[in-house]
Scaffold this active site. Structure first.
Site, short mmCIF file in Angstrom:
data_model
loop_
_atom_site.label_atom_id
_atom_site.label_comp_id
_atom_site.label_asym_id
_atom_site.label_seq_id
_atom_site.Cartn_x
_atom_site.Cartn_y
_atom_site.Cartn_z
N ASP A 1 0.29 -9.94 2.19
CA ASP A 1 0.46 -9.52 0.80
C ASP A 1 -0.24 -10.55 -0.08
O ASP A 1 -0.02 -11.75 0.05
CB ASP A 1 1.95 -9.46 0.43
CG ASP A 1 2.64 -8.25 1.04
OD1 ASP A 1 1.95 -7.38 1.58
OD2 ASP A 1 3.88 -8.18 0.97
N ASP B 1 5.55 4.15 0.60
CA ASP B 1 6.79 3.38 0.52
C ASP B 1 7.94 4.37 0.49
O ASP B 1 8.12 5.11 -0.47
CB ASP B 1 6.80 2.52 -0.75
CG ASP B 1 5.80 1.37 -0.66
OD1 ASP B 1 5.70 0.76 0.42
OD2 ASP B 1 5.11 1.11 -1.66
#
Lengths: 196, 257
Positions: B11, B130
């Site tokens: 990330d 997600d």
């Protein structure tokens, strides 16, 4: 040694250039017919769809230039497929330097694209695969393929046997991405530059 | 035989690799390029760089790190976050990324998936999803803008429907991040992944929940995913990739050697 990557306008040109540069080999990326013709060796990269890539090569006026190359020329992934006579993807005529054709893979219940690391078995006499053991892993991403035949230099299996590499005369191609295939991929590019 | 893939996810926030817990409290893990090199050398099969700030704060994000990664690593990598158009995707791919992963912008404009497919080919187009299990309604819901907790939205999509939709529009791979599991290292959401697998004809990558080597074995064996993505277990040194791959090989799961 003058190595030229044909600027096909496709997306993986930077990765191919970086991979060759990591071997310490200077390289030019060009769509200029004179630069391509004067190269000692040529790489034809490609990702995306066969009709779109053929269209780009035609728009750049490079069809005859690539067809008439007499120096060792390596097609990568779609670049390899473009070296054949035709592709079932969009039913497009390709450059026709290798007397094979590209068809959609028939893999039963398996997923397409065939995406990831798979093992290859090469013809023992192929300079392109010198020093690369059978069972070495290469990175593949494709849904169309050339079946195993007279011009196969290496084979792979995913639901069906297919050509991981093909060659005819000075033209050779690999279905996988040597620029993204770790040490084995580096070795293959090294072999193309130094052995072919 | 096609190997199953082990995929560290890095990330990225402001050019640094970070990791939060359930998408919050991001802490800096390290610089991008040395971490990428380190993972490639350790035997990672692929890397994902997720620019987590990009989609939610609507700014133009500096992606020059993409070409710095492409220069040094010899395995495939995917860039996610902030890619909202064919032009954005083209820039990232030209810099040397192999794939782009689209999440919130695909929800905002699903036709983007088809445009990317037509321009760059199916193999470049990864859709990140997600998915959040809502206990009150007993459904899996697709969330948008998860990079910023304040802006995170629940979309009208149930996860299985969105998975079908993106495949019809030309997705080449799906990364399913099971948010309830993210960062807590209690195992992948096998039930959800197995259910999605049944209707997913393109490669499916599991994300969220890896804590032990057994979790990887379980997700490959029980959910039949093509790859398993993880972050904190790798960044924090809880699992070493060479040991993980040897363990999985011993369990008869095909791994690249």
């Amino acid at each position: 040694m003058k190595l030229v990557i044909v600027d096909t306008g496709c997306a993986n040109i930077a990765s191919v250039r970086f991979a060759v540069e990591r071997l310490g080999c200077p390289v030019t990326v060009s769509d200029d017919p004179e630069v391509i013709k004067s190269a000692d060796k040529v790489i034809l990269p490609g990702v995306g769809s066969a009709p779109a890539a053929m269209q780009k090569i035609e728009t750049k006026g490079l069809i005859t230039v690539v067809r008439e190359l007499s120096q060792p020329t390596l097609g990568i992934c779609l670049g390899m497929q473009l070296m054949t006579r035709q592709s079932e993807e969009g039913h497009v005529a390709c450059l026709g330097m290798i007397a094979s054709e590209v068809k959609r893979m028939q893999v039963g219940n398996l997923r397409l694209p065939h995406m990831g690391w798979n093992t290859i078995t090469a013809n023992p006499d192929s300079p392109l695969f010198e020093g690369i053991a059978d069972g070495s892993y290469f990175y593949f991403v494709h849904s169309f393929a050339v079946s195993v035949g007279d011009y196969t230099l290496a084979r792979c299996e995913y639901g069906m046997p297919f050509s991981a590499s093909i060659g005819q005369g000075n033209f050779m191609g690999v279905q996988f991405h040597p620029e993204r295939s770790g040490e084995a991929g580096s070795r293959l590019l090294h072999n193309f530059i130094s052995q072919c | 035989m096609l190997a199953r893939r082990i995929i560290p996810c890095l990330d990225v926030k402001d050019g640094k690799v970070v990791k939060g817990v359930q998408f919050r409290n991001h802490e800096i893990v390290g610089d991008i390029v040395p971490l990428a090199e380190q993972y490639a050398l350790a035997g990672a099969d692929e890397l994902v760089f997720y620019d987590i700030t990009a989609s939610s704060d609507a700014r133009v994000v500096d992606k020059s790190w993409v070409s710095r990664i492409a220069e040094v690593i010899n395995i495939p990598f995917c860039v996610a976050g902030g890619i909202k158009s064919v032009e954005d995707a083209g820039k990232v791919l030209e810099m040397g990324a192999d794939k782009v992963s689209i999440n919130s912008p695909a929800l905002a404009d699903p036709s983007l998936i088809t445009k990317l497919h037509d321009q760059f080919g199916q193999q470049c187009v990864v859709i990140g999803i997600d998915s959040y299990f809502d206990q009150s309604s007993n459904t899996y819901q697709v969330k948008q803008f998860t990079g910023d907790e304040k802006r995170t939205l629940t979309t009208g999509w149930q996860t299985a429907d969105w998975v079908k939709e993106v495949q019809q529009r030309g997705a080449g791979e799906i990364v399913l991040n099971c948010m309830n599991q993210d960062g807590v290292r209690q195992g992948y959401d096998i039930a959800q992944l197995a259910a999605i697998r049944a209707s997913c004809q393109v490669p499916l990558i599991a994300s969220g929940g890896a804590g032990t080597m057994e979790h990887f074995k379980a997700v490959f064996e029980q959910a039949d995913v093509d790859g398993a993505l993880a972050a904190s277990v790798f960044h924090k040194g809880i699992i070493a990739i060479p040991a993980l791959k040897q363990y999985l090989r011993d369990q008869q799961i095909p791994m690249r050697s």
